[in-house]
Design a protein around this motif. Sequence first.
Motif, mmCIF file in Angstrom:
data_model
loop_
_atom_site.group_PDB
_atom_site.id
_atom_site.type_symbol
_atom_site.label_atom_id
_atom_site.label_comp_id
_atom_site.label_asym_id
_atom_site.label_seq_id
_atom_site.Cartn_x
_atom_site.Cartn_y
_atom_site.Cartn_z
ATOM 1 N N GLY A 1 -5.648 8.782 -5.792
ATOM 2 C CA GLY A 1 -5.154 8.501 -7.129
ATOM 3 C C GLY A 1 -4.015 7.498 -7.186
ATOM 4 N N HIS A 2 -3.653 6.905 -6.067
ATOM 5 C CA HIS A 2 -2.640 5.855 -6.162
ATOM 6 C C HIS A 2 -3.164 4.549 -5.548
ATOM 7 C CE1 HIS A 2 1.949 4.864 -5.996
ATOM 8 N NE2 HIS A 2 1.266 4.028 -6.711
ATOM 9 N N SER A 3 -3.388 4.552 -4.238
ATOM 10 C CA SER A 3 -3.941 3.337 -3.649
ATOM 11 C C SER A 3 -5.466 3.332 -3.728
ATOM 12 C CB SER A 3 -3.488 3.188 -2.197
ATOM 13 O OG SER A 3 -4.024 4.224 -1.421
ATOM 14 N N ALA A 4 -6.040 4.485 -4.047
ATOM 15 C CA ALA A 4 -7.488 4.555 -4.261
ATOM 16 C C ALA A 4 -7.756 5.594 -5.344
ATOM 17 C CB ALA A 4 -8.199 4.955 -2.976
ATOM 18 N N VAL A 5 -8.879 5.436 -6.015
ATOM 19 C CA VAL A 5 -9.271 6.442 -7.001
ATOM 20 C C VAL A 5 -10.492 7.137 -6.436
ATOM 21 C CG1 VAL A 5 -9.891 6.873 -9.385
ATOM 22 C CG2 VAL A 5 -8.421 4.961 -8.821
ATOM 23 N N LEU B 1 -12.144 -3.470 -6.568
ATOM 24 C CA LEU B 1 -11.707 -4.160 -7.796
ATOM 25 C C LEU B 1 -10.247 -3.849 -8.118
ATOM 26 C CD1 LEU B 1 -12.783 -5.923 -10.107
ATOM 27 C CD2 LEU B 1 -13.515 -3.855 -11.279
ATOM 28 N N LEU B 2 -9.808 -2.663 -7.720
ATOM 29 C CA LEU B 2 -8.457 -2.186 -8.026
ATOM 30 C C LEU B 2 -7.382 -3.220 -7.684
ATOM 31 C CD1 LEU B 2 -7.276 0.532 -9.039
ATOM 32 C CD2 LEU B 2 -6.974 1.174 -6.661
ATOM 33 N N THR B 3 -7.515 -3.876 -6.533
ATOM 34 C CA THR B 3 -6.477 -4.842 -6.170
ATOM 35 C C THR B 3 -7.021 -6.273 -6.147
ATOM 36 O OG1 THR B 3 -6.873 -4.583 -3.812
ATOM 37 C CG2 THR B 3 -5.216 -3.165 -4.779
ATOM 38 N N ASN C 1 -12.671 9.433 -7.337
ATOM 39 C CA ASN C 1 -13.971 9.620 -7.980
ATOM 40 C C ASN C 1 -14.573 8.314 -8.491
ATOM 41 O OD1 ASN C 1 -12.255 9.285 -10.047
ATOM 42 N ND2 ASN C 1 -12.783 11.132 -11.157
ATOM 43 N N MET C 2 -14.070 7.202 -7.954
ATOM 44 C CA MET C 2 -14.716 5.923 -8.257
ATOM 45 C C MET C 2 -15.419 5.412 -7.002
ATOM 46 S SD MET C 2 -12.226 3.719 -10.647
ATOM 47 C CE MET C 2 -12.049 4.087 -12.386
ATOM 48 N N LEU D 1 0.844 -1.186 0.000
ATOM 49 C CA LEU D 1 0.000 0.000 0.000
ATOM 50 C C LEU D 1 0.886 1.245 0.000
ATOM 51 C CD1 LEU D 1 -3.022 0.376 0.076
ATOM 52 C CD2 LEU D 1 -2.835 0.802 2.501
ATOM 53 N N PRO D 2 0.888 1.991 -1.106
ATOM 54 C CA PRO D 2 1.678 3.222 -1.151
ATOM 55 C C PRO D 2 1.037 4.312 -0.287
ATOM 56 C CG PRO D 2 0.447 2.956 -3.179
ATOM 57 C CD PRO D 2 0.194 1.733 -2.362
ATOM 58 N N GLU E 1 -15.520 -0.250 -6.993
ATOM 59 C CA GLU E 1 -14.474 -0.178 -8.012
ATOM 60 C C GLU E 1 -13.097 -0.093 -7.369
ATOM 61 O OE1 GLU E 1 -16.209 2.029 -11.833
ATOM 62 O OE2 GLU E 1 -16.563 3.118 -9.982
#
Lengths: 364, 511
Positions: free
Chosen positions: B345-349, B359-361, B351-352, B339-340, B356
Motif C-alpha cells: 500500500g505504499h511502494s506497491a498496491v 504505472l505507479l512510478t 490488489n493491483m 522507495l519507502p 499497474e
Amino acid sequence: MFYLTPRKEISLFFTISIPIISILLTIIFGFFIFSILGYDPGKALYHFFISPLSRLDKIADLFVKACPLLIIGTGLVLCFRANIWNIGAEGQLIMGAVFSGGLALSFSETQSVWLLPAMAIFSFIGGALWALFPALLKIKLRTNEILVTLMLTYVASLFLDWLVRGPWRSPTSFGFPLTKYYPDVALISKIYFPGIGNISQLHWGVFIAILICLLCWFAMEKTVFGFQIKLIGDSPQALRFSGFNESKTTITLFIISGGLAGLAGMIEVSANIGQLQPNISFGYGFTAIIVAFLARLNPAAVIISGLLIALIEVGGDSAQIALAIPKVVTGVFKGILLFFLLAGETLTKYEIGFNYNQKSSLND
Amino acid sequence: MTTKPVLIESRGISKSFGSFLANDSINFDILEGEIHGLLGENGAGKSTFVKMVYGLLEPSNGTFYWNGKKIIIGSPQEARNFGIGMVFQHFTLFPTLTVIENIELALNDKFTTHELRDTIIKKSAEFGITVDPDIYIRDLSVGEQQRVEILRCLLQNPKLLIMDEPTSVLTPQESEQLFSVLKKLSKTGCSILFISHKLKEIKKITQRATILRGGCVVSTVETADVSTEQLAKMMVGSNPQNVKPKTARKSGDILVKISGLNKPADNPFATALYNISLNVKAGEIIGIAGIAGNGQSELMEVLSGEWRSTETFDVFDVFGTDIRNYSPHKRRQLGIGFLPEERHGHSAVTNMKLTENTLLTNHNSPLIQKNNVVKNENLEKLTNDIIDKYDIRTPFRNPQASSLSGGNLQKFVIGREIIKKPRVFFVAQPTWGVDIGATKFIRNSLIDLANDGCGIIVISQDLEELFELADNICVLFRGKLSESKPLQELTSEKIGMLMGGEELHSESQGH
C-alpha cells in the motif's frame, strides 16, 4: 461456520449462468409470495418482466426511465471507486435542475439554439457546486462526506420547494407550485427515426447518457486519471508516493459526480416535465447508488444495471396498476430480485468453504 | 541437560489457512528452565506456531502436552492460566498510563495498588529490571517498555515465557541487558521460547534450538554443538550466496546536499526531525542506522517529496537544483529514485496487477502515456523487462502484486526503480521481511548501482545490512542525525551507543 475465499479464476460459464439462475430463483420465490398473498402469480410476473419488454415503445420507456440513473450512476461509480461516498446525488440533481431552470426561465422569449447547451453547462455547474461544499469540508475540516452530502440534499430539496412556491411561481398556475413552462428551445426533443417516427418518449438525453457511460468507462480503464481513481481508493499512501495530489483528485471526483447528477436533473426536466415543480426526481439520486453497486462499480456495466433497475421500477408500477398489488409487495419483490442478484454476484467471485470444528476463523 | 523434565511438547501440530499449510506436523519439546530458540526465516511459520501455543490460533491438527498431559489451549486467557506468558514484537502498552496502571490492567487477580507496587519493586529487583512504577509509558525508551512487558508477564509467575523477535527493536547494548534478564529468569526454572531469525543471538542465549523452514521442523539441535554457518544452512536450505565485495569506488562529485532540515511532528505518533544535514557523493552509499520510530519514515517522506516545505527546510539540492518544492514525480523526472519501506500500500498496491504497479512510478513517462491515455503495450513490455531482468517469480502472467512472495515483490519494486538507472537513489529497509536469497540479490543490485556512479542513501535498522553496503554511516536518534562516519571507523558497539542516544566522544576509551 462457513467462510469465503476468492476464486482464483472466474469461469465464463458462471459469469453467464449465475445471473440467469438468480432471476429464475427470483421468479420461483415471487411465484410463492404472490400465490400466498392471493394474487395470480402468472399475471404478476408477466407484468413485472414481460409486459415492460413486450413492445418497442415500452422498451423505449425503459430507456427513458433509466436515463437519469445512467448519468448519475456512472458518476457515482467514479466516486465510489475512489472510496468517496457521495450519497447526495439527489440534491445535486435538484441543484442542476434549479440552475438550468433559472437560465431557461430568464430567457423565456429566446429562440436561440444555444440555450440548451448553456443550460447543460449551468446544470453541471449547479450540481458540481453542491458537491464542492462537502468536498472542501472533507479536505479542510475532515468532515464526513456521507453526512454532509445527505444533509445538503434536504437543503436543495427545500430550496427548490421555496423557489416554485415563491419567487419563481408562475402567475398563471392558479396557485399551484409550478413555474412557467420553459421556452421550446429549452426542451430536449424526442429522437426521430426515419420511417418510424418517434418511439414513445425516447429522447436525445438517453443517447447522451449512454455516451457518458462509455466515456467514463474509457477514462476509468484506459487513462492515467482512471488509474489515479483506483489508487486513491485502494491506497492513498501509494497515491502520494506516486506523485498525485490527493486533495485535487478528491475535488475533481466530487465535481464530476455532482456535475453529472446536475446534468441528469436538467435532462429529466427538459425532456419530460418542461417546468420546475416541487418534485422533479423520483429518488433517482438514491436509486443510482444501487445502480452503481449492481454494476460492480464498472461505468459501462451501469448501462445494464440502470436498465435492469428501470425494468423493476416500471414493472412494479405496471403490476400495481393492473392487479392492484400494494406498493409494499412490489417493494418486497424488488428486494428479492436484488438479493439474488447480489448473492449470485458474490458466489461468482468467491467460493464457500465450511469448517465444522473451528470457531475462530476470524483470527486467521 | 536432558535430565530436566519436559514442560511442553508439541506433537504433530499443523495449521492450514485455506489451501496454504503454514505449519506441517511440528514436533518438539521444551524442557523446564530451558531457553529454547525457534529459528527460521520470515514466513517459515514461527509466528503461526507461537500463536497456537498462546491460544490465539487453533491448530488444524495435532496436540500439545503440558507436563505430560494433553491440553487444549483455547484462548490467551487459558494459556495464561496454564502459566504461558508472551511478549509480543509490537507492544501492547498504553502510552498515556503509568507502568503500574498498565500492569494493573492486565492482571486477573485483584491487588491493591499498594501491594502491587511492592510486588513490582520486589520482582524487578529479583531480575535486575530497573523500572520506576509511576513513570508514564510514553516517557520510556523501547527497551524499557519491553522490560515492562516482561515484568507484566512475570507477575503472573509464568512457567513458559514466549519472546517474539524481542531484539528487533533493541540496540546491541539493550539486547545484552535483555539476555541477562532472560538468563536469570531461566535459572529460577522458567522456560523461555525465544523466537528469532538472528543466528548469533540464538547461538548466544539458547541451550537448544528448533529450526523451521517452510512450515516444517528441520531439526532440533544443541546450540553449543553447531556453528552459525550450520544453523544458517539449516535455516535457508542451501549455502547462502554471498554479497559481492564492494569495489573501491572513487568518490565523485556531491550530488545531494541537505542542510537545515526541520520537520515538525504532524501527529502525536510522529517524530519531529531536527536540523538534519547530509551530503551524498556520486558512487557513495550512505547508511542511516537507527531503531524504528526515530524518524526514519519521516525522513523518507522528505526524501521522496511526499512532505515538502521551504519554511523549515533550508537546503535540498540535487544535481544543483533546489528540489524542496518538487513533487515525487517531478523528482523522478530529474533522475531521482526512491522507495519507502512499506511494500503493502505504499511502494506497491497489492490488489493491483503488476502492470499497474509499474504505472505507479512511470505514469509521467511519454513512453507509457500520451495525452493521459495509457499505452498498454509499452507498459506491459516495461513490466516484463523488470520481471526478466530482476528474476521475479510470478505464478502466471501479470498477476496481482499480492500473489508474489515478499521477496519477489520487493525485488520487483526495487527493480522498477533501478531499471530507470537513477543517478540518486533513496531507499528504506530494502530487505525488510525478505528471504535470504532475495536479500543478497537486492544488496548486490544496490552495490552495482553505486558502482555505476549513483549516490545512494539506505535507511535501515539492520546493522549487518549497513555494514555490507555502506561507505559512510550515520545514526538517526529521536529525529536527530549524527555526523556521518566512514565505515572503517565504526564498530557495532559504537553504532549501538549512537542508536541509544549516547554521543561518541571521538577519543574516548579506545577499543
